[in-house]
Design a protein around this motif. Structure first.
Motif, PDB file in Angstrom:
ATOM      1  N   LEU A 168       0.721  -0.986   0.075  1.00 45.79           N
ATOM      2  CA  LEU A 168      -0.091  -0.059  -0.301  1.00 45.79           C
ATOM      3  C   LEU A 168       1.025   1.408  -0.277  1.00 45.79           C
ATOM      4  O   LEU A 168       0.807   2.163  -0.495  1.00 45.79           O
ATOM      5  N   ALA A 169       1.747   1.552   1.129  1.00 45.20           N
ATOM      6  CA  ALA A 169       2.767   2.250   1.266  1.00 45.20           C
ATOM      7  C   ALA A 169       3.375   2.753  -0.402  1.00 45.20           C
ATOM      8  O   ALA A 169       3.579   3.906  -0.432  1.00 45.20           O
ATOM      9  N   ALA A 170       4.023   2.082  -1.081  1.00 47.15           N
ATOM     10  CA  ALA A 170       5.327   1.621  -2.424  1.00 47.15           C
ATOM     11  C   ALA A 170       4.261   1.842  -3.287  1.00 47.15           C
ATOM     12  O   ALA A 170       4.239   3.156  -4.667  1.00 47.15           O
ATOM     13  N   VAL A 171       3.025   1.677  -3.105  1.00 46.44           N
ATOM     14  CA  VAL A 171       2.048   2.034  -4.548  1.00 46.44           C
ATOM     15  C   VAL A 171       1.757   4.110  -3.983  1.00 46.44           C
ATOM     16  O   VAL A 171       1.230   4.653  -4.982  1.00 46.44           O
ATOM     17  N   ASP A 172       1.222   3.973  -2.544  1.00 51.40           N
ATOM     18  CA  ASP A 172       1.027   5.662  -2.796  1.00 51.40           C
ATOM     19  C   ASP A 172       1.993   6.251  -3.057  1.00 51.40           C
ATOM     20  O   ASP A 172       1.829   7.511  -3.574  1.00 51.40           O
ATOM     21  N   LYS A 173       3.922   5.493  -2.621  1.00 51.30           N
ATOM     22  CA  LYS A 173       4.344   6.396  -3.300  1.00 51.30           C
ATOM     23  C   LYS A 173       4.823   6.962  -4.676  1.00 51.30           C
ATOM     24  O   LYS A 173       5.026   7.580  -4.952  1.00 51.30           O
ATOM     25  N   LYS A 174       4.239   5.224  -5.152  1.00 54.40           N
ATOM     26  CA  LYS A 174       4.585   5.696  -6.899  1.00 54.40           C
ATOM     27  C   LYS A 174       3.291   6.602  -7.306  1.00 54.40           C
ATOM     28  O   LYS A 174       3.612   7.031  -8.513  1.00 54.40           O
ATOM     29  N   PHE A 175       2.383   6.678  -7.160  1.00 57.04           N
ATOM     30  CA  PHE A 175       0.816   6.489  -7.894  1.00 57.04           C
ATOM     31  C   PHE A 175       0.637   8.349  -6.857  1.00 57.04           C
ATOM     32  O   PHE A 175       0.073   8.763  -7.729  1.00 57.04           O
ATOM     33  N   GLY A 176       0.515   8.240  -5.459  1.00 61.34           N
ATOM     34  CA  GLY A 176      -0.277   9.148  -4.904  1.00 61.34           C
ATOM     35  C   GLY A 176      -1.780   9.102  -4.553  1.00 61.34           C
ATOM     36  O   GLY A 176      -2.131   9.867  -4.259  1.00 61.34           O
ATOM     37  N   VAL A 177      -1.999   7.698  -5.190  1.00 56.67           N
ATOM     38  CA  VAL A 177      -3.050   6.953  -4.377  1.00 56.67           C
ATOM     39  C   VAL A 177      -3.173   5.660  -4.398  1.00 56.67           C
ATOM     40  O   VAL A 177      -1.977   5.073  -4.535  1.00 56.67           O
ATOM     41  N   ALA A 178      -4.643   5.554  -3.886  1.00 55.19           N
ATOM     42  CA  ALA A 178      -4.301   3.860  -3.269  1.00 55.19           C
ATOM     43  C   ALA A 178      -4.237   2.876  -4.289  1.00 55.19           C
ATOM     44  O   ALA A 178      -4.899   3.146  -5.313  1.00 55.19           O
ATOM     45  N   PRO A 179      -4.353   1.985  -4.096  1.00 55.39           N
ATOM     46  CA  PRO A 179      -4.484   0.629  -5.549  1.00 55.39           C
ATOM     47  C   PRO A 179      -5.671   0.630  -5.678  1.00 55.39           C
ATOM     48  O   PRO A 179      -5.997   0.864  -7.786  1.00 55.39           O
ATOM     49  N   GLU A 180      -6.807   1.357  -5.445  1.00 61.16           N
ATOM     50  CA  GLU A 180      -8.203   0.932  -5.648  1.00 61.16           C
ATOM     51  C   GLU A 180      -8.556   1.732  -7.261  1.00 61.16           C
ATOM     52  O   GLU A 180      -9.582   2.148  -8.278  1.00 61.16           O
ATOM     53  N   ARG A 181      -7.721   3.186  -6.407  1.00 58.74           N
ATOM     54  CA  ARG A 181      -7.718   4.661  -7.837  1.00 58.74           C
ATOM     55  C   ARG A 181      -6.405   4.179  -9.062  1.00 58.74           C
ATOM     56  O   ARG A 181      -6.263   5.280  -9.369  1.00 58.74           O
ATOM     57  N   VAL A 182      -5.151   3.258  -8.757  1.00 53.83           N
ATOM     58  CA  VAL A 182      -4.357   3.732  -9.591  1.00 53.83           C
ATOM     59  C   VAL A 182      -5.184   3.952 -11.177  1.00 53.83           C
ATOM     60  O   VAL A 182      -4.799   4.049 -12.188  1.00 53.83           O
ATOM     61  N   ARG A 183      -6.023   2.433 -10.941  1.00 52.39           N
ATOM     62  CA  ARG A 183      -7.074   3.108 -12.967  1.00 52.39           C
ATOM     63  C   ARG A 183      -7.288   3.961 -13.100  1.00 52.39           C
ATOM     64  O   ARG A 183      -7.100   4.438 -14.547  1.00 52.39           O
ATOM     65  N   ASP A 184      -7.299   4.598 -11.965  1.00 54.82           N
ATOM     66  CA  ASP A 184      -8.133   6.322 -13.150  1.00 54.82           C
ATOM     67  C   ASP A 184      -6.673   7.047 -13.138  1.00 54.82           C
ATOM     68  O   ASP A 184      -7.221   8.070 -14.263  1.00 54.82           O
ATOM     69  N   VAL A 185      -5.165   7.086 -12.426  1.00 57.37           N
ATOM     70  CA  VAL A 185      -4.987   7.292 -12.725  1.00 57.37           C
ATOM     71  C   VAL A 185      -3.780   6.952 -13.675  1.00 57.37           C
ATOM     72  O   VAL A 185      -4.136   7.892 -14.902  1.00 57.37           O
ATOM     73  N   LEU A 186      -3.811   5.953 -14.152  1.00 54.75           N
ATOM     74  CA  LEU A 186      -3.835   5.584 -14.896  1.00 54.75           C
ATOM     75  C   LEU A 186      -4.331   6.001 -16.612  1.00 54.75           C
ATOM     76  O   LEU A 186      -3.726   6.290 -17.759  1.00 54.75           O
ATOM     77  N   ALA A 187      -5.586   5.720 -16.352  1.00 51.54           N
ATOM     78  CA  ALA A 187      -6.154   6.208 -17.257  1.00 51.54           C
ATOM     79  C   ALA A 187      -6.079   8.109 -18.218  1.00 51.54           C
ATOM     80  O   ALA A 187      -6.281   8.461 -19.135  1.00 51.54           O
ATOM     81  N   LEU A 188      -6.275   8.561 -16.793  1.00 51.44           N
ATOM     82  CA  LEU A 188      -5.592  10.207 -17.162  1.00 51.44           C
ATOM     83  C   LEU A 188      -3.673  10.600 -17.527  1.00 51.44           C
ATOM     84  O   LEU A 188      -4.201  10.878 -18.471  1.00 51.44           O
ATOM     85  N   ILE A 189      -3.546   9.515 -17.251  1.00 52.65           N
ATOM     86  CA  ILE A 189      -2.048  10.263 -17.361  1.00 52.65           C
ATOM     87  C   ILE A 189      -1.622   9.113 -19.156  1.00 52.65           C
ATOM     88  O   ILE A 189      -0.660   9.228 -19.840  1.00 52.65           O
ATOM     89  N   GLY A 190      -2.342   7.632 -19.013  1.00 56.97           N
ATOM     90  CA  GLY A 190      -2.291   6.861 -20.708  1.00 56.97           C
ATOM     91  C   GLY A 190      -0.896   6.238 -20.211  1.00 56.97           C
ATOM     92  O   GLY A 190       0.015   6.424 -19.255  1.00 56.97           O
ATOM     93  N   ASP A 191      -0.348   5.119 -21.601  1.00 58.62           N
ATOM     94  CA  ASP A 191       0.938   4.750 -21.186  1.00 58.62           C
ATOM     95  C   ASP A 191       1.189   4.802 -23.043  1.00 58.62           C
ATOM     96  O   ASP A 191       0.387   4.210 -23.458  1.00 58.62           O
ATOM     97  N   SER A 192       2.054   5.418 -23.417  1.00 58.49           N
ATOM     98  CA  SER A 192       2.713   5.577 -24.443  1.00 58.49           C
ATOM     99  C   SER A 192       3.074   3.586 -25.357  1.00 58.49           C
ATOM    100  O   SER A 192       2.957   3.797 -25.870  1.00 58.49           O
ATOM    101  N   SER A 193       3.595   3.296 -24.161  1.00 54.56           N
ATOM    102  CA  SER A 193       3.997   2.229 -24.879  1.00 54.56           C
ATOM    103  C   SER A 193       2.998   1.123 -24.541  1.00 54.56           C
ATOM    104  O   SER A 193       3.383   0.319 -25.555  1.00 54.56           O
ATOM    105  N   ASP A 194       1.743   1.238 -24.560  1.00 54.35           N
ATOM    106  CA  ASP A 194       0.508   0.243 -25.305  1.00 54.35           C
ATOM    107  C   ASP A 194      -0.120   1.345 -25.694  1.00 54.35           C
ATOM    108  O   ASP A 194      -1.427   0.924 -26.194  1.00 54.35           O
ATOM    109  N   ASN A 195       0.235   2.171 -26.659  1.00 55.46           N
ATOM    110  CA  ASN A 195      -0.571   3.685 -27.051  1.00 55.46           C
ATOM    111  C   ASN A 195      -1.988   3.527 -26.957  1.00 55.46           C
ATOM    112  O   ASN A 195      -2.664   3.617 -27.205  1.00 55.46           O
TER     113      ASN A 195
END
Length: 902
Positions: A168-195
């Motif tokens: 949990l702490a490592a996820v917060d350090k990496k994304f600034g959110v809880a694991p259940e909100r990682v999807r939200d962050v990823l959707a906003l920033i996108g992922d160039s490696s997967d287009n």
């Protein structure tokens, strides 16, 4: 940071994202291949990851997950998904298939599902395992999988290559959110490696702030007017559709048609060892092939064993008779003292056959200790068996036991097995501690001594073995003897399989007897020259201290790094070259770097050097003179240096400087007894001669065959001048280059050594290899073979394991590469000296004895009237120890003390 579940935990599912690891290994490691040209680097890197997981964490249940071809359901959501990815190169695709074959042979189910990616299958298995009350560890670095991490730590992600746990702490350090909100962050920033499209101008920090402000992804787009930054609000408005598409793409589906079946996932029950042998043979993965074969040969776990205390004469007679019947006796001496020549004999552990062992207490001191047999009785009944070479003796560090026994009138002969030496030969980088070796190779459960002794009161010394209850010591001590018996069989198979048995039987075991004799007999030291030298050194130190204070402009404590730091960098304003956790470094390297800028650093360095030699040798040696023998008995370590060299401790004779005036003065204290001289026999440039032989370089071989000064020859080649034009400076620089090649010295280190620029040093090295092409070819071929096998060998077959050749850490890999290139040279030189010692095990002349071995030198005490005969025999034995393409040359000298002899 959270910790992974305890090793062997039975309710944890380990999920391996195989595609992730193969891809990472492919890009992190050098492009290796076997002798058939098959690419193997990524396969080996992935296999190392698996091995680390199994050895360190002993997972009970493992599932392997892989991506299936195509873009699956995400391609239907967005036809551009992963459209930017090029086809995997053929060597990567080949290794992915190889890894799949290996994991299948290990009996690990591999999950692939058309239309789904590995992440979705991991999500599915994770959900099912959690539903059954299990915990999950996901071995992957894929950021998308961090959505699955649970606050209760029932799901963790783990990077096996870096041994990093994501909780949990490592996820917060990496994304600034809880694991259940990682999807939200990823959707906003996108992922160039997967287009995967994102919102321009939105990075992880901005995305985390938006989620924190609006609660979740939906909340952001439900109230765009509340976004204060105009440009950000505009980007979110214009790219809302793309963000929503990304939100669908980064979601993990957990509805794949899979079944979580624990018994099918239990590791080890479905392993196909024959298939693994075939695969590792084809891939030429020698180390893993050995591991599989060792598993086949591994002894069954040890069951209950009878450990008894021996306190009566009849039982001792029976044990001696049993040893003569079996022809084998495992022997361990126990003492509270680490120095064998000063050790009391607390007791002996003995075993004549597997399944039982006895502890013979001799000198326990505590209230209520049982009656113990006296040494005279023990000598009468056990002495003849110990001294009989027909009864094979086994142990772990037999030398210690032999020396302690000899001090108490018990001579032991017939050493036929030493599990410490065997473990050292099998892997010179690994620990030789008996408990670890016994658990690993004999499948024994081990209790450390620290668990026997009751916890001492604050400030009180911890109880030693002689103060412990005999009943407590008996099973612990008996296990030592039992382990020696069991290890003898298990290790012998490994030695034979790894072609090390001859080195063990014909070199290391006989050498152990020689070192035992040398340690017992010791070397004579006269304290008078040391006392005179100590007085001179005190005077020199005082003078240096005065000069240092004058240079600094004030008095300060030269021994205080903090005070010295302040004087150098704050008061004198010298430039600091390196920082440590506690401040600016004042170690030798740091002082040498600024020695040209001010007189003080050089004065401090000289003061330190003299003070260290005085403390280590001049002051310490007299206190080490044995009160009974008048001699110093250094401890010779045979299983310490990974190169195979013999080392010494208490005192360490390897570190007495050879070429300094103080070093020569210290050697003057090592003297011959009356009527004798010390005879020094020293191999000349043995490592360079070994290099010439191994590389077969014609110019290097010619120089040694013709007796030419090899450093002059190198100067002629590197500087392209005739012999009569070689200056002392040229020769000195060429000598540094010659030895630098052996030790894998690069341009930075060579430049520092020679006091020249990195570019000039690089030019020296390039010129060297341009002239000595055979050496370059040998180094390259040695390194290529080492990368293939992860081992190197000496001329006599000594092996050194180098797993770090597969490390993703550049510094560790580069260090392993240097070791790979210099070990065959250094190790062969060490082996040849050992071989010479074995050939000289019998006195060369009557009354002579070997007393010291330091680096490439052997020192003998020899009667004055037999010096010439002894020198001739020793020189012949050393020079003819083996046949090389170049002559071995031994320099001989003698005198009343070591300083004159060397």
């Amino acid at each position: 940071m959270s910790e992974l579940p305890a090793p062997g935990t039975d309710d944890v599912l380990w999920l391996i994202d195989l595609s992730n690891y193969v891809f990472r290994a492919y890009h992190a490691l050098p492009p290796l291949q076997n002798s058939h040209g098959e690419p193997t680097g990524a396969t080996l890197g992935t296999l190392n990851m698996l091995n680390r997981m199994i050895e360190d964490h002993r997972p009970s249940h493992i599932a392997v997950v892989m991506d299936s071809p195509g873009r699956g359901f995400r391609g239907e959501i967005d036809p551009e998904y992963k459209a930017n990815r090029s086809k995997a190169p053929p060597d990567l695709s080949h290794q992915i298939q190889r890894c799949r074959e290996i994991f299948e042979a290990y009996g690990m189910p591999i999950y692939m599902k058309e239309g789904y990616e590995a992440d979705d299958l991991i999500a599915t298995l994770t959900r099912q395992a959690l539903d059954e009350g299990w915990r999950v560890v996901i071995a992957s670095t894929d950021k998308d999988l961090m959505q699955l991490i649970r606050p209760d730590e029932r799901v963790l992600c783990w990077d096996a290559m870096r041994n990093k746990v994501y909780d949990l702490a490592a996820v917060d350090k990496k994304f600034g959110v809880a694991p259940e909100r990682v999807r939200d962050v990823l959707a906003l920033i996108g992922d160039s490696s997967d287009n995967v499209p994102g919102v321009p101008g939105v990075g992880p920090k901005t995305a985390a702030k938006l989620i924190d402000q609006f609660g979740d992804f939906a909340g952001v787009f439900a109230d765009l007017d509340a976004v204060k930054r105009p440009k950000l609000r505009q980007n979110l408005t214009e790219h809302e559709e793309a963000a929503r598409r990304a939100y669908a793409l980064v979601a993990l589906r957990d509805d794949a048609d899979l079944r979580f079946e624990p018994e099918a996932l239990r590791y080890g029950t479905h392993k196909d060892a024959d298939r693994l042998v075939t695969l590792f043979t084809e891939l030429q993965f020698t180390r893993f092939l050995e591991m599989i074969e060792e598993e086949r040969d591994a002894p069954a776990p040890v069951g209950p064993i009878a450990y008894t205390t021996l306190t009566d004469e009849a039982a001792l007679r029976a044990l001696a008779a049993a040893a003569r019947t079996t022809g084998t006796l495992a022997v361990f001496a126990f003492s509270p003292d680490a120095e064998a020549m000063r050790a009391s004999l607390t007791g002996l552990a003995l075993a004549a056959e597997p399944g039982s062992a006895v502890y013979l207490p001799i000198d326990h001191h505590y209230l209520g200790a049982p009656a113990q047999l006296d040494l005279d009785t023990i000598r009468a009944h056990l002495g003849p068996v110990l001294s009989d070479p027909a009864v094979v003796k086994l142990g772990h560090d037999l030398k210690f036991t032999q020396v302690v026994l000899a001090r108490h009138g018990l001579s032991m002969h017939g050493g036929g097995g030493d599990s410490m030496l065997a473990a050292y030969l099998l892997d010179s980088e690994a620990t030789t501690k008996l408990g670890i070796v016994a658990e690993r190779d004999a499948k024994m459960k081990w209790t450390d001594f620290s668990k026997l002794a009751p916890k001492a009161k604050r400030g009180a010394p911890k109880p030693t073995v002689d103060r412990l209850d005999v009943a407590v010591v008996t099973p612990w001590a008996g296990a030592h003897a039992e382990a020696a018996l069991r290890l003898a069989a298990a290790q012998n198979k490994k030695l034979v399989r790894n072609q090390l048995e001859s080195l063990y039987r014909d070199l290391e075991l006989p050498l152990s007897d020689i070192l035992t004799r040398m340690e017992t007999e010791g070397v004579l030291v006269d304290p008078k020259p040391l006392a005179a030298l100590a007085t001179e050194m005190d005077r020199d130190l005082a003078d240096l201290e005065t000069r240092a204070h004058e240079a600094a402009g004030r008095t300060f404590n030269l021994a205080s790094p903090k005070q010295l730091e302040g004087v150098l960098f704050d008061e004198l304003k010298l430039k600091s070259t390196r920082k440590t956790k506690t401040g600016r470094s004042t170690d030798a390297d740091a002082l040498e770097a600024i020695a040209g800028d001010h007189p003080l650093p050089a004065l401090v360095l000289e003061h330190r050097q003299i003070a260290k030699l005085k403390n280590t040798y001049v002051d310490a040696l007299p206190s080490l003179i044995h009160p009974d023998t008048g001699r110093i008995h250094t401890r010779w370590d045979q299983a310490q240096a990974a190169t195979g060299r013999i080392s010494s401790q208490h005192p360490n004779l390897q570190n007495i400087p050879i070429r300094t005036a103080i070093g020569r003065r210290i050697r003057e204290a090592f003297v011959a007894p009356e009527g004798h001289v010390l005879l020094s026999c020293d191999y000349s440039q043995i490592e360079l001669r070994v290099l010439a032989h191994l590389s077969a370089d014609p110019k290097l071989v010619e120089a040694f065959k013709t007796g030419q000064d090899v450093h002059v020859r190198t100067a002629m080649e590197v500087f392209d001048v005739p012999e009569d034009a070689v200056t002392p400076t040229m020769r000195g620089q060429s000598k540094t280059v010659n030895f630098g090649v052996i030790y894998g010295m690069g341009p930075v280190a060579l430049g520092k050594k020679l006091g020249i620029s990195r570019n000039d040093a690089k030019g020296f090295i390039e010129a060297y290899f341009a002239r000595y092409e055979g050496v370059r070819t040998f180094m390259d071929d040695t390194l290529a073979e080492a990368h293939r096998t992860k081992t190197v060998r000496t001329l006599l077959g000594r092996r050194r394991m180098l797993p770090d050749l597969s490390s993703t850490n550049h510094m560790r890999r580069a260090y392993a590469e240097r070791i790979a290139q210099n070990t065959p040279i250094q190790g062969t030189a060490a082996d040849l000296l050992k071989l010479a010692m074995v050939k000289l095990r019998e006195p060369p002349v009557k009354g002579a004895r070997m007393v010291l071995t330091v680096h490439d030198e052997l020192v003998f005490e020899v009667p004055e009237d037999r010096v010439d005969a002894a020198a001739a025999k020793i020189r012949a034995a050393m020079e003819e120890v083996t046949q090389l393409d170049v002559p071995l040359v031994v320099d001989v000298g003698h005198g009343a003390h070591w300083g004159l002899a060397h």
